[in-house]
Write an enzyme that holds these catalytic residues in place. Structure first.
Site, PDB file in Angstrom:
ATOM      1  N   ASP A 173      33.715  38.344  32.257  1.00  0.00           N
ATOM      2  CA  ASP A 173      32.019  39.044  32.591  1.00  0.00           C
ATOM      3  C   ASP A 173      31.279  38.553  31.231  1.00  0.00           C
ATOM      4  O   ASP A 173      31.578  38.512  30.372  1.00  0.00           O
ATOM      5  CB  ASP A 173      32.804  40.709  31.980  1.00  0.00           C
ATOM      6  CG  ASP A 173      31.789  41.331  33.016  1.00  0.00           C
ATOM      7  OD1 ASP A 173      31.524  41.651  33.991  1.00  0.00           O
ATOM      8  OD2 ASP A 173      30.842  41.699  32.431  1.00  0.00           O
ATOM      9  N   TYR A 195      22.444  46.026  28.627  1.00  0.00           N
ATOM     10  CA  TYR A 195      23.467  46.592  28.241  1.00  0.00           C
ATOM     11  C   TYR A 195      23.612  47.666  27.252  1.00  0.00           C
ATOM     12  O   TYR A 195      24.033  48.959  27.297  1.00  0.00           O
ATOM     13  CB  TYR A 195      24.449  46.183  29.157  1.00  0.00           C
ATOM     14  CG  TYR A 195      24.670  45.743  30.533  1.00  0.00           C
ATOM     15  CD1 TYR A 195      24.560  46.696  31.069  1.00  0.00           C
ATOM     16  CD2 TYR A 195      23.778  44.303  30.839  1.00  0.00           C
ATOM     17  CE1 TYR A 195      24.072  46.061  33.004  1.00  0.00           C
ATOM     18  CE2 TYR A 195      23.841  44.613  31.936  1.00  0.00           C
ATOM     19  CZ  TYR A 195      24.057  45.460  32.940  1.00  0.00           C
ATOM     20  OH  TYR A 195      24.231  44.559  34.430  1.00  0.00           O
ATOM     21  N   ARG A 197      35.943  41.959  44.117  1.00  0.00           N
ATOM     22  CA  ARG A 197      36.813  42.767  45.418  1.00  0.00           C
ATOM     23  C   ARG A 197      36.703  42.364  46.515  1.00  0.00           C
ATOM     24  O   ARG A 197      37.211  42.883  47.356  1.00  0.00           O
ATOM     25  CB  ARG A 197      35.929  44.125  44.990  1.00  0.00           C
ATOM     26  CG  ARG A 197      36.269  44.525  43.835  1.00  0.00           C
ATOM     27  CD  ARG A 197      35.818  45.809  43.181  1.00  0.00           C
ATOM     28  NE  ARG A 197      33.855  45.639  42.898  1.00  0.00           N
ATOM     29  CZ  ARG A 197      32.990  45.496  42.591  1.00  0.00           C
ATOM     30  NH1 ARG A 197      33.260  47.419  41.851  1.00  0.00           N
ATOM     31  NH2 ARG A 197      32.334  45.698  41.862  1.00  0.00           N
ATOM     32  N   ARG A 248      43.999  43.252  40.893  1.00  0.00           N
ATOM     33  CA  ARG A 248      43.407  44.147  40.134  1.00  0.00           C
ATOM     34  C   ARG A 248      44.282  45.498  39.850  1.00  0.00           C
ATOM     35  O   ARG A 248      44.517  46.172  38.946  1.00  0.00           O
ATOM     36  CB  ARG A 248      41.831  44.873  40.442  1.00  0.00           C
ATOM     37  CG  ARG A 248      41.432  45.436  39.487  1.00  0.00           C
ATOM     38  CD  ARG A 248      40.092  46.144  40.619  1.00  0.00           C
ATOM     39  NE  ARG A 248      38.961  46.796  40.079  1.00  0.00           N
ATOM     40  CZ  ARG A 248      38.581  47.859  38.737  1.00  0.00           C
ATOM     41  NH1 ARG A 248      39.597  48.327  39.539  1.00  0.00           N
ATOM     42  NH2 ARG A 248      37.549  47.544  38.379  1.00  0.00           N
ATOM     43  N   ARG A 288      30.524  35.031  41.601  1.00  0.00           N
ATOM     44  CA  ARG A 288      31.322  36.114  42.239  1.00  0.00           C
ATOM     45  C   ARG A 288      32.139  36.103  42.737  1.00  0.00           C
ATOM     46  O   ARG A 288      32.743  36.900  43.200  1.00  0.00           O
ATOM     47  CB  ARG A 288      30.159  38.014  42.236  1.00  0.00           C
ATOM     48  CG  ARG A 288      29.683  38.525  41.172  1.00  0.00           C
ATOM     49  CD  ARG A 288      30.146  38.644  39.930  1.00  0.00           C
ATOM     50  NE  ARG A 288      29.683  40.163  39.075  1.00  0.00           N
ATOM     51  CZ  ARG A 288      29.311  41.197  39.270  1.00  0.00           C
ATOM     52  NH1 ARG A 288      29.905  42.423  40.471  1.00  0.00           N
ATOM     53  NH2 ARG A 288      28.645  41.802  38.009  1.00  0.00           N
TER      54      ARG A 288
HETATM   55  O1  CP3 Z   1      31.239  34.377  39.357  1.00  0.00           O
HETATM   56  C1  CP3 Z   1      32.258  34.829  39.369  1.00  0.00           C
HETATM   57  O2  CP3 Z   1      32.854  34.700  40.323  1.00  0.00           O
HETATM   58  C2  CP3 Z   1      32.705  35.160  37.812  1.00  0.00           C
HETATM   59  C3  CP3 Z   1      32.944  36.703  37.269  1.00  0.00           C
HETATM   60  C4  CP3 Z   1      31.923  36.809  36.690  1.00  0.00           C
HETATM   61  C5  CP3 Z   1      32.027  38.599  36.781  1.00  0.00           C
HETATM   62  N1  CP3 Z   1      31.212  38.520  36.291  1.00  0.00           N
HETATM   63  C6  CP3 Z   1      33.071  39.540  37.038  1.00  0.00           C
HETATM   64  C7  CP3 Z   1      32.665  40.669  37.485  1.00  0.00           C
HETATM   65  C8  CP3 Z   1      31.039  36.708  36.534  1.00  0.00           C
HETATM   66  C9  CP3 Z   1      29.568  35.619  36.778  1.00  0.00           C
HETATM   67  C10 CP3 Z   1      29.731  37.999  35.828  1.00  0.00           C
HETATM   68  C11 CP3 Z   1      28.425  37.750  35.493  1.00  0.00           C
HETATM   69  C12 CP3 Z   1      27.875  39.753  34.797  1.00  0.00           C
HETATM   70  N2  CP3 Z   1      28.440  40.878  34.787  1.00  0.00           N
HETATM   71  C13 CP3 Z   1      26.617  39.636  35.149  1.00  0.00           C
HETATM   72  C14 CP3 Z   1      26.120  38.963  35.839  1.00  0.00           C
HETATM   73  C15 CP3 Z   1      25.606  38.113  36.974  1.00  0.00           C
HETATM   74  C16 CP3 Z   1      25.376  39.139  38.025  1.00  0.00           C
HETATM   75  O3  CP3 Z   1      26.188  39.706  38.674  1.00  0.00           O
HETATM   76  O4  CP3 Z   1      23.885  39.787  37.632  1.00  0.00           O
HETATM   77  C17 CP3 Z   1      26.379  41.056  34.759  1.00  0.00           C
HETATM   78  C18 CP3 Z   1      25.266  41.849  35.186  1.00  0.00           C
HETATM   79  C19 CP3 Z   1      27.596  41.518  34.815  1.00  0.00           C
HETATM   80  C20 CP3 Z   1      27.617  42.955  34.753  1.00  0.00           C
HETATM   81  C21 CP3 Z   1      28.901  44.047  34.990  1.00  0.00           C
HETATM   82  N3  CP3 Z   1      30.062  43.377  35.279  1.00  0.00           N
HETATM   83  C22 CP3 Z   1      28.266  44.940  35.905  1.00  0.00           C
HETATM   84  C23 CP3 Z   1      26.862  45.368  35.946  1.00  0.00           C
HETATM   85  C24 CP3 Z   1      29.371  45.008  37.092  1.00  0.00           C
HETATM   86  C25 CP3 Z   1      30.298  46.154  37.652  1.00  0.00           C
HETATM   87  C26 CP3 Z   1      29.604  45.997  39.052  1.00  0.00           C
HETATM   88  C27 CP3 Z   1      30.431  45.626  40.086  1.00  0.00           C
HETATM   89  O5  CP3 Z   1      29.900  44.947  40.923  1.00  0.00           O
HETATM   90  O6  CP3 Z   1      30.957  45.926  40.241  1.00  0.00           O
HETATM   91  C28 CP3 Z   1      30.890  44.359  36.781  1.00  0.00           C
HETATM   92  C29 CP3 Z   1      32.193  44.219  36.422  1.00  0.00           C
HETATM   93  C30 CP3 Z   1      32.606  43.102  37.458  1.00  0.00           C
HETATM   94  N4  CP3 Z   1      32.306  41.791  37.291  1.00  0.00           N
HETATM   95  C31 CP3 Z   1      33.754  43.168  38.468  1.00  0.00           C
HETATM   96  C32 CP3 Z   1      33.508  41.208  38.190  1.00  0.00           C
HETATM   97  C33 CP3 Z   1      34.432  40.542  39.284  1.00  0.00           C
HETATM   98  C34 CP3 Z   1      34.226  43.726  39.096  1.00  0.00           C
HETATM   99  C35 CP3 Z   1      35.015  44.363  38.508  1.00  0.00           C
HETATM  100  C36 CP3 Z   1      35.539  45.327  39.214  1.00  0.00           C
HETATM  101  O7  CP3 Z   1      36.846  44.656  39.594  1.00  0.00           O
HETATM  102  O8  CP3 Z   1      35.579  46.526  39.774  1.00  0.00           O
END
Ligand code: CP3
Length: 354
Positions: free
Chosen positions: A78, A155, A32, A41, A28
């Site tokens: 994602d 999910y 944010r 964003r 990640r």
């Molecule tokens: O690593 C990176 O920088 C690459 C980008 C990346 C994102 N999601 C961007 C993201 C990667 C590799 C993921 C994988 C992901 N997505 C996982 C597996 C890894 C982990 O963190 O466990 C999972 C479970 C998801 C599903 C997901 N996406 C959730 C549960 C959420 C909401 C939680 C949150 O942090 O807001 C997301 C959203 C998400 N994916 C964001 C980002 C940067 C936040 C979005 C925002 O700007 O609000």
């Protein structure tokens, strides 16, 4: 795409080849905690809008690499792009996480699921990969990724995030064959998806099994590991004349590193609840290890963060095969200055030291 790679430390470490220092990237790393991410964003209007627009996805992928001397870029996307392409009505409400309008609950729901064609429904991801490769111009390798079939299924069945996993565990106990059918469709989709990312220029790939750790050991073998093995087995191994290493990360899977290593992956990701020395002893040199600083260590005062970082480096010990990372994703409330300090500390540490 044949531009020479100026920094290939990640690819070498993942293949357990010697490197002058350990590579570092952060799960990640685009997110944010970066003001430039929040600005993009706001301009894009939402998370899915960012993911589905290759120019924006490329811009965000490069943000952390432009700010810090990280040793890899990871595609901004994602793990829920696959179910999104299956037309389940994905929505990310601000601050609430993902929600599916049409969760998958019955055998009929599962029978209806298509295997998305990466060249069509997921073309925006493939295009983003190609664009990032062009813009990186060989600075660092690009990591592509997907969720594990089990984690993506949680999910789809729960309809969003969950604390108890009641719906999918009910399916697992009541109708295991249905769940296997769902996991099979996801494994097929994931193979096509990751191989399309590799064909478009991803130089390493990672499978995120964020929720494998909520299973019993036997369930983990049957419902998560088995499908990751199927995916790993079908991955393209070489592109552009170079090995394309893969990383398998199960959060909470520290007790299982040995059997994860045995599926034929190149590297195993480890969270912070496992000691790297213990994990290394378990995998007996079969794979590289990636991890595993507690993401909350980024809240520590600088001196403490330095000490905790060195503790992780020392716990792996001397020799090749360690990629430094956090044990899970970076959180939104982290100060970017702490990330700079972390990267500097890891990169100043010589590989010979232990
Ligand atoms: O690593 C990176 O920088 C690459 C980008 C990346 C994102 N999601 C961007 C993201 C990667 C590799 C993921 C994988 C992901 N997505 C996982 C597996 C890894 C982990 O963190 O466990 C999972 C479970 C998801 C599903 C997901 N996406 C959730 C549960 C959420 C909401 C939680 C949150 O942090 O807001 C997301 C959203 C998400 N994916 C964001 C980002 C940067 C936040 C979005 C925002 O700007 O609000």
């Amino acid at each position: 795409m044949s531009t020479t790679l100026q920094n290939d430390l990640l690819l070498r470490a993942l293949l357990r080849e010697p490197t002058p220092r350990r590579p570092i990237w952060l799960m990640r790393q685009a997110g944010r905690y970066l003001p430039e991410y929040r600005a993009t964003r706001a301009r894009a209007g939402g998370f899915l809008q960012m993911c589905t627009n290759p120019e924006i996805a490329c811009e965000i992928t490069l943000q952390p690499v432009n700010r810090f001397p990280l040793d890899a870029a990871i595609l901004f996307s994602d793990i829920l792009t696959i179910p999104h392409a299956m037309n389940l009505g994905l929505d990310f409400e601000a601050g609430e996480g993902p929600k599916f309008e049409r969760p998958v609950r019955t055998a009929a729901d599962i029978a209806r699921l298509p295997v998305p064609d990466p060249g069509r429904e997921l073309k925006y991801v493939v295009d983003a990969v190609a664009l990032v490769r062009r813009e990186l111009n060989g600075r660092v390798p690009l990591i592509g990724f997907a969720g594990s079939p089990w984690t993506v299924a949680t999910y789809m069945v729960e309809g969003g995030g969950s604390k108890t996993f009641g719906q999918i565990k009910r399916m697992m106990y009541e109708a295991p064959r249905d769940l296997h059918r769902l996991l099979e469709v996801l494994a097929k989709s994931t193979i096509l998806y990751l191989n399309a990312q590799i064909a478009a220029g991803a130089q390493a790939v990672m499978i995120f099994d964020t929720w494998g750790g909520v299973l019993t050991p036997a369930q983990y073998d049957e419902f998560s590991l088995r499908y990751m093995a199927e995916v790993v087995d079908a991955l393209t191994r070489k592109a552009d004349g170079r090995r394309v290493p893969n990383i398998v990360f199960t959060k909470g899977g520290g007790a299982w590193v040995k059997k994860i290593a045995a599926i034929g992956c190149d590297a195993v990701g480890v969270d912070w609840t496992t000691d790297l020395a213990a994990a290394r002893a378990q995998v007996e040199g079969r794979v590289a290890l990636q991890g595993n600083l507690d993401p909350a260590a980024l809240f520590a005062p600088p001196e403490v963060l330095r000490m905790e970082t060195r503790r992780v480096l020392e716990s792996y010990g001397a020799g090749a095969g360690h990629v430094f990372n956090l044990g899970h994703g970076i959180t939104p409330d982290v100060d970017p200055e702490r990330v700079a300090l972390l990267v500097e500390t890891v990169q100043a540490y010589p590989v010979a030291a232990a």
